[in-house]
Design a protein around this motif. Structure first.
Motif, PDB file in Angstrom:
ATOM      1  N   ILE A  72       0.845  -1.196   0.000  1.00 47.05           N
ATOM      2  CA  ILE A  72       0.000   0.000   0.000  1.00 47.05           C
ATOM      3  C   ILE A  72       0.881   1.248   0.000  1.00 47.05           C
ATOM      4  O   ILE A  72       1.934   1.256   0.624  1.00 47.05           O
ATOM      5  CB  ILE A  72      -0.871  -0.032   1.285  1.00 47.05           C
ATOM      6  N   ASP A  73       0.450   2.277  -0.698  1.00 48.18           N
ATOM      7  CA  ASP A  73       1.194   3.533  -0.689  1.00 48.18           C
ATOM      8  C   ASP A  73       0.449   4.580   0.142  1.00 48.18           C
ATOM      9  O   ASP A  73      -0.544   4.266   0.815  1.00 48.18           O
ATOM     10  CB  ASP A  73       1.451   4.021  -2.120  1.00 48.18           C
ATOM     11  N   TYR A  85       0.489   0.465  -4.595  1.00 51.20           N
ATOM     12  CA  TYR A  85       1.423   1.328  -5.338  1.00 51.20           C
ATOM     13  C   TYR A  85       1.518   0.802  -6.766  1.00 51.20           C
ATOM     14  O   TYR A  85       1.783  -0.376  -6.978  1.00 51.20           O
ATOM     15  CB  TYR A  85       2.769   1.239  -4.633  1.00 51.20           C
ATOM     16  N   TYR A  86       1.328   1.663  -7.755  1.00 54.46           N
ATOM     17  CA  TYR A  86       1.136   1.117  -9.096  1.00 54.46           C
ATOM     18  C   TYR A  86       2.324   0.289  -9.615  1.00 54.46           C
ATOM     19  O   TYR A  86       2.104  -0.717 -10.311  1.00 54.46           O
ATOM     20  CB  TYR A  86       0.668   2.202 -10.091  1.00 54.46           C
ATOM     21  N   PRO A  87       3.585   0.629  -9.307  1.00 50.44           N
ATOM     22  CA  PRO A  87       4.654  -0.256  -9.795  1.00 50.44           C
ATOM     23  C   PRO A  87       4.560  -1.697  -9.258  1.00 50.44           C
ATOM     24  O   PRO A  87       5.124  -2.619  -9.861  1.00 50.44           O
ATOM     25  CB  PRO A  87       5.937   0.422  -9.290  1.00 50.44           C
ATOM     26  N   PHE A 134       3.451  -4.513 -11.683  1.00 50.91           N
ATOM     27  CA  PHE A 134       4.465  -5.191 -12.503  1.00 50.91           C
ATOM     28  C   PHE A 134       5.168  -6.270 -11.670  1.00 50.91           C
ATOM     29  O   PHE A 134       5.549  -7.315 -12.193  1.00 50.91           O
ATOM     30  CB  PHE A 134       5.456  -4.173 -13.069  1.00 50.91           C
ATOM     31  N   PHE A 181      -4.655   0.498 -15.907  1.00 51.27           N
ATOM     32  CA  PHE A 181      -5.198   0.352 -14.569  1.00 51.27           C
ATOM     33  C   PHE A 181      -6.676   0.698 -14.572  1.00 51.27           C
ATOM     34  O   PHE A 181      -7.060   1.784 -15.014  1.00 51.27           O
ATOM     35  CB  PHE A 181      -4.442   1.264 -13.599  1.00 51.27           C
TER      36      PHE A 181
END
Lengths: 148, 148, 148, 148
Positions: free
Chosen positions: C15-16, C22-24, C27, C67
């Motif tokens: 979590i950010d 967190y979007y990275p 991946f 996303f």
């Protein structure tokens, strides 16, 4: 147009089992440069205040990266930030990552990415126009049309 | 007393430049096992509901780890959770990390740590007694006195 | 064609500051599913042996992700792996990430990505054809033409 | 004795679901400060050359941290490095982490840790004496006896 540049040393823990920077870390490098843009130009609490006080967020809608050459521990990543599109209710950033020049090696391209962010009113979770002060922060970073 | 055990494959990105699991990741492994304890025994939303709905938190006050043998990509970490002290307003966990046995190697100790958590009423940010249902969750994991 | 599916709980640390994954990390989720494909179908040391013993690597050339909806702590990510293109000297994977169904919510799409990997002889750092056993591992995951 | 100090902004992704820096990240902060000590005093490739060319490594034997006050996004971590013991075949570092002073808040202690590293000949995987140049790098950071 000159891009904003953030230099970040490749960290001991950025490396994966193949001995190079783990590819998802490049998207993290993009985000570090974005955070540093706010810090350098406005102040250390600028971005957190935009989020927490003003309730404006930038969720990522689409992210892409082309990988040209790997980075290794001991290298420094130079991350250039520019803006491809600034308008309406989204912002498209371009990030170019280079291996910094040092005594042993010339500067070299490592990766290039694009990140499309929506602009969202976090209190109501709806899209909103790019706030004026964000336009002011980013306007000198907008690339001229047709640049590559 | 049998500990709770969570098996987690060492990930490609857990490795650092030295080719072994980056040592701070062991504290992350401890946390993964703690999260899995809640998932396995109560359900996937048990821990998040304790935090977000019931507003009970477990901030870490002290963490320590002794490292015996490194883990590498291809290994599986087996993380044992037990409780050294459960009472008053804090909980002390013990985590033992092993490299799992496989066709090539026997099971072997990798690291042992202790984590002391306070129990906090997140609405008022004050220490609180360990809730009954947390005692119930953990009581079979309490090590007998003087065990090593 | 049925995709390979790996379920991974969203972790406390994924979590950010915005309270979502967190979007990275998406991946990274792609990579976890790729690692699990090898583990599940061949064995826990299958991928590391391909890299370290057989010296075959899969550097990422291009990665992209769209996303759709965020993931939060308490959710479980279901990551589907399929293959868009398998041939010549590269492989193109498709990853679809879903929020798993649970008592509170139906299954829902979260993100979709594509990752293009080169196939490289790590001893000589040159491109090489996709090895036969990799074709065998992946062939049932190849999507029929024109599928979306 | 003045410690070496490295300032590192808390990153958007350092935050966990509780909205504070994920506790294992503090050990990562310790490592960042250790890496920066080499960069600042010798050069960007100093530490990687020690590892890869000279084959001297510093595996962590024991790490501990006491947590006093959390860090949040928007804060800057100031990490002080000093040496408690430098001799024989190991080095004990002390790391003190502070929240940096800013317009809104005074400087405040966040955490204090100790990390014991062995010194290892990586070619033969045996303990070795601390190399002279490492002694030279660290000697002004050694705390006087009985300091707290």
């Amino acid at each position: 147009m000159a891009p904003f540049v953030h230099a970040e040393p490749v960290r001991f823990s950025d490396i994966d089992h193949a001995g190079i920077v783990y590819y998802p870390r490049f998207f993290h490098y993009f985000h570090l440069a974005f955070e540093e843009l706010w810090r350098a130009r406005v102040g250390p609490r600028a971005y957190v205040e935009l989020l927490d006080r003003d309730r404006v967020g930038f969720p990522v809608v689409r992210a892409t990266c082309e990988f040209v050459a790997p980075l290794r521990f001991g290298d420094t990543a130079e991350i250039e930030v520019s803006v491809i599109k600034l308008g309406g209710k989204s912002i498209t950033f371009r990030y170019r990552v280079f291996r910094a020049a040092d005594a042993a090696q010339p500067r070299a391209a490592s990766a290039t990415g694009e990140v499309v962010c929506a602009v969202v009113d976090l209190a109501r979770f709806v899209a909103m126009p790019v706030p004026e002060r964000v336009v002011a922060l980013l306007s000198d970073l907008v690339e001229p049309p047709h640049s590559e």
